[in-house]
Write a protein that holds these residues in place. Structure first.
Motif, mmCIF file in Angstrom:
data_model
loop_
_atom_site.group_PDB
_atom_site.id
_atom_site.type_symbol
_atom_site.label_atom_id
_atom_site.label_comp_id
_atom_site.label_asym_id
_atom_site.label_seq_id
_atom_site.Cartn_x
_atom_site.Cartn_y
_atom_site.Cartn_z
ATOM 1 N N UNK A 1 0.803 -1.234 0.000
ATOM 2 C CA UNK A 1 0.000 0.000 0.000
ATOM 3 C C UNK A 1 0.833 1.280 0.000
ATOM 4 N N UNK A 2 2.083 1.209 0.512
ATOM 5 C CA UNK A 2 2.921 2.410 0.568
ATOM 6 C C UNK A 2 3.472 2.795 -0.799
ATOM 7 N N UNK A 3 3.296 1.931 -1.791
ATOM 8 C CA UNK A 3 3.686 2.303 -3.151
ATOM 9 C C UNK A 3 2.806 3.443 -3.669
ATOM 10 N N UNK A 4 1.708 3.695 -2.967
ATOM 11 C CA UNK A 4 0.800 4.782 -3.329
ATOM 12 C C UNK A 4 0.860 5.913 -2.299
ATOM 13 N N UNK A 5 1.929 5.943 -1.487
ATOM 14 C CA UNK A 5 2.071 6.960 -0.446
ATOM 15 C C UNK A 5 2.175 8.350 -1.080
ATOM 16 N N UNK A 6 1.589 9.367 -0.458
ATOM 17 C CA UNK A 6 1.674 10.723 -1.026
ATOM 18 C C UNK A 6 3.090 11.291 -1.042
ATOM 19 N N UNK A 7 3.975 10.751 -0.203
ATOM 20 C CA UNK A 7 5.353 11.247 -0.127
ATOM 21 C C UNK A 7 6.248 10.402 -1.027
ATOM 22 N N UNK A 8 6.943 11.068 -1.956
ATOM 23 C CA UNK A 8 7.771 10.343 -2.923
ATOM 24 C C UNK A 8 8.860 9.516 -2.246
ATOM 25 N N UNK A 9 9.516 10.075 -1.227
ATOM 26 C CA UNK A 9 10.601 9.355 -0.561
ATOM 27 C C UNK A 9 10.109 8.055 0.067
ATOM 28 N N UNK A 10 8.869 8.047 0.555
ATOM 29 C CA UNK A 10 8.295 6.843 1.155
ATOM 30 C C UNK A 10 7.984 5.819 0.063
ATOM 31 N N UNK A 11 7.457 6.275 -1.068
ATOM 32 C CA UNK A 11 7.208 5.359 -2.189
ATOM 33 C C UNK A 11 8.505 4.694 -2.631
ATOM 34 N N UNK A 12 9.575 5.478 -2.710
ATOM 35 C CA UNK A 12 10.861 4.926 -3.142
ATOM 36 C C UNK A 12 11.409 3.941 -2.108
ATOM 37 N N UNK A 13 11.234 4.248 -0.834
ATOM 38 C CA UNK A 13 11.696 3.341 0.227
ATOM 39 C C UNK A 13 10.937 2.018 0.165
ATOM 40 N N UNK A 14 9.638 2.078 -0.076
ATOM 41 C CA UNK A 14 8.837 0.856 -0.195
ATOM 42 C C UNK A 14 9.277 0.045 -1.404
ATOM 43 N N UNK A 15 9.542 0.718 -2.512
ATOM 44 C CA UNK A 15 9.997 0.018 -3.723
ATOM 45 C C UNK A 15 11.331 -0.672 -3.478
ATOM 46 N N UNK A 16 12.257 0.015 -2.810
ATOM 47 C CA UNK A 16 13.555 -0.596 -2.493
ATOM 48 C C UNK A 16 13.388 -1.837 -1.635
ATOM 49 N N UNK A 17 12.437 -1.788 -0.711
ATOM 50 C CA UNK A 17 12.214 -2.917 0.192
ATOM 51 C C UNK A 17 11.625 -4.120 -0.534
ATOM 52 N N UNK A 18 10.966 -3.882 -1.666
ATOM 53 C CA UNK A 18 10.316 -4.973 -2.404
ATOM 54 C C UNK A 18 11.105 -5.401 -3.635
ATOM 55 N N UNK A 19 12.215 -4.741 -3.908
ATOM 56 C CA UNK A 19 12.955 -4.991 -5.147
ATOM 57 C C UNK A 19 13.407 -6.443 -5.301
ATOM 58 N N UNK A 20 13.886 -7.042 -4.236
ATOM 59 C CA UNK A 20 14.464 -8.373 -4.352
ATOM 60 C C UNK A 20 13.459 -9.509 -4.400
ATOM 61 N N UNK A 21 12.178 -9.195 -4.332
ATOM 62 C CA UNK A 21 11.162 -10.246 -4.289
ATOM 63 C C UNK A 21 10.837 -10.751 -5.695
ATOM 64 N N UNK A 22 10.414 -11.997 -5.772
ATOM 65 C CA UNK A 22 10.016 -12.565 -7.057
ATOM 66 C C UNK A 22 8.676 -11.981 -7.485
ATOM 67 N N UNK A 23 8.322 -12.198 -8.751
ATOM 68 C CA UNK A 23 7.035 -11.701 -9.253
ATOM 69 C C UNK A 23 5.877 -12.322 -8.475
ATOM 70 N N UNK A 24 6.003 -13.601 -8.114
ATOM 71 C CA UNK A 24 4.948 -14.253 -7.331
ATOM 72 C C UNK A 24 4.831 -13.616 -5.952
ATOM 73 N N UNK A 25 5.963 -13.292 -5.340
ATOM 74 C CA UNK A 25 5.935 -12.683 -4.009
ATOM 75 C C UNK A 25 5.393 -11.247 -4.062
ATOM 76 N N UNK A 26 5.628 -10.576 -5.172
ATOM 77 C CA UNK A 26 5.084 -9.220 -5.334
ATOM 78 C C UNK A 26 3.569 -9.254 -5.531
ATOM 79 N N UNK A 27 3.076 -10.335 -6.103
ATOM 80 C CA UNK A 27 1.645 -10.555 -6.226
ATOM 81 C C UNK A 27 0.900 -9.413 -6.894
ATOM 82 N N UNK A 28 -0.164 -8.964 -6.250
ATOM 83 C CA UNK A 28 -1.004 -7.909 -6.809
ATOM 84 C C UNK A 28 -0.279 -6.573 -6.929
#
Length: 351
Positions: free
Chosen positions: A125-152
């Protein structure tokens, strides 16, 4: 005339006493912040040093509503060493904190507390955060996951990564930004773009060793293992006292099945940076893989001497002690863990 003077004197004394009482009452509340500050500082030190009761006081501090953003973020840095349902609840709550700094700190707590697949549900849900820095932090935290783990959240994650890349591209003279851009390109398999970004980093900072290691990874992805090894060797000749490069060489050799040679680089990295827990942990695992069990145990013991709160090292050492049948040592480590955090999942699962 005497009587009025007496009354005047009494009135003056009364006024002074009243003023003194008012001043005393007024200054009492100023003691509270000092006490609050002490309890925060004591709790942070207790958690950082892995002392008995650390989890309890850490949770108590995170349950407060009067902490500054920076203090709250500092507490989150310690939280992954004290996992429990309560810890997860506190981290999850701060994903909704009004402060972007605290939300980013809570993201890192979730990364340390939650397995990959579950992490997506909390951080997506934080990929839609109003603050850009938070969106980027969430993306970095999910980068190493597989497509299945990223899911929806696979689609939203790609959108944020694209946004992140566009932002980094606007900073061609920032070596750190270009290094991060190269990392994103490597993750996505865009090797030519990664090469261009790394060349910019090298032009800006010729001795940037992180760019060197990224270049090694790039050569590996292109199938040029010999060139990758030669690049590492050349850089180590130029920077023989770089623990970062020594560790990178050890990891490279591990990845190519040369564990015995890898030990030399990993051990040298620990010698150069004895307080680096990641380096020492990696050396312990490599020693264990070569069945040098006592040496592996010694490395983990030394790590815990330096960082008693390091749960990851404690759990691994418990496992290694069990393998060699040294159950008394296992009981000591478990007892210490229980004193620090009686709700640790490892205790609940009967590690």
């Amino acid at each position: 005339m005497v009587q009025p003077r007496r009354y005047l004197f009494i009135s003056l004394v009364s006024a002074l006493i009243a003023g003194g009482l008012w001043y005393g009452m007024r200054t009492v509340p100023t003691v509270a912040p000092a006490t609050t500050s002490h309890s925060y500082s004591a709790a942070l030190e207790q958690a950082h040093n892995g002392q008995p009761g650390a989890a309890r006081v850490l949770y108590q501090q995170l349950a407060r509503t009067d902490l500054s953003d920076i203090r709250r973020a500092s507490l989150h840095a310690e939280l992954p060493n004290y996992p429990s349902p309560q810890a997860l609840k506190l981290a999850d709550a701060d994903l909704l904190n009004s402060s972007p700094l605290v939300r980013q700190a809570a993201i890192q707590s979730i990364v340390g507390l939650v397995p990959n697949a579950q992490r997506t549900l909390l951080l997506g849900p934080l990929l839609d955060d109003p603050e850009q820095s938070v969106r980027f932090a969430a993306a970095n935290a999910l980068l190493g996951l597989s497509a299945d783990e990223q899911g929806l959240y696979f689609g939203p994650l790609q959108q944020v990564i694209d946004e992140y890349e566009r932002d980094l591209m606007t900073r061609p003279d920032d070596a750190q930004a270009q290094g991060q851009l190269a990392r994103l390109y490597l993750h996505e398999g865009q090797l030519d773009q990664a090469q261009a970004a790394l060349e910019k980093v090298t032009a800006l900072e010729p001795d940037n060793l992180r760019a060197v290691v990224a270049q090694v990874e790039l050569l590996e992805k292109r199938g040029h293992a010999d060139q990758a090894r030669q690049l590492l060797a050349k850089q180590l000749q130029a920077h023989p006292d770089s623990a970062y490069l020594q560790h990178a060489l050890g990891v490279w050799l591990l990845n190519h099945g040369q564990t015995e040679y890898a030990l030399l680089g990993l051990a040298k990295a620990v010698e150069l940076e004895p307080d680096n827990s990641d380096y020492r942990y990696k050396l312990a695992v490599a020693l264990h893989d070569l069945e040098q069990l006592e040496a592996a145990q010694r490395q983990l013991e030394e790590l815990l001497q330096r960082q008693p709160a390091n749960r990851k090292a404690r759990i691994l050492l418990i496992r290694y002690w069990k393998e060699t049948g040294q159950l008394q040592n296992v009981q000591v480590l478990l007892a210490q863990l229980e004193q620090m955090n009686p709700d640790d999942p490892a205790l609940q699962q009967g590690l």
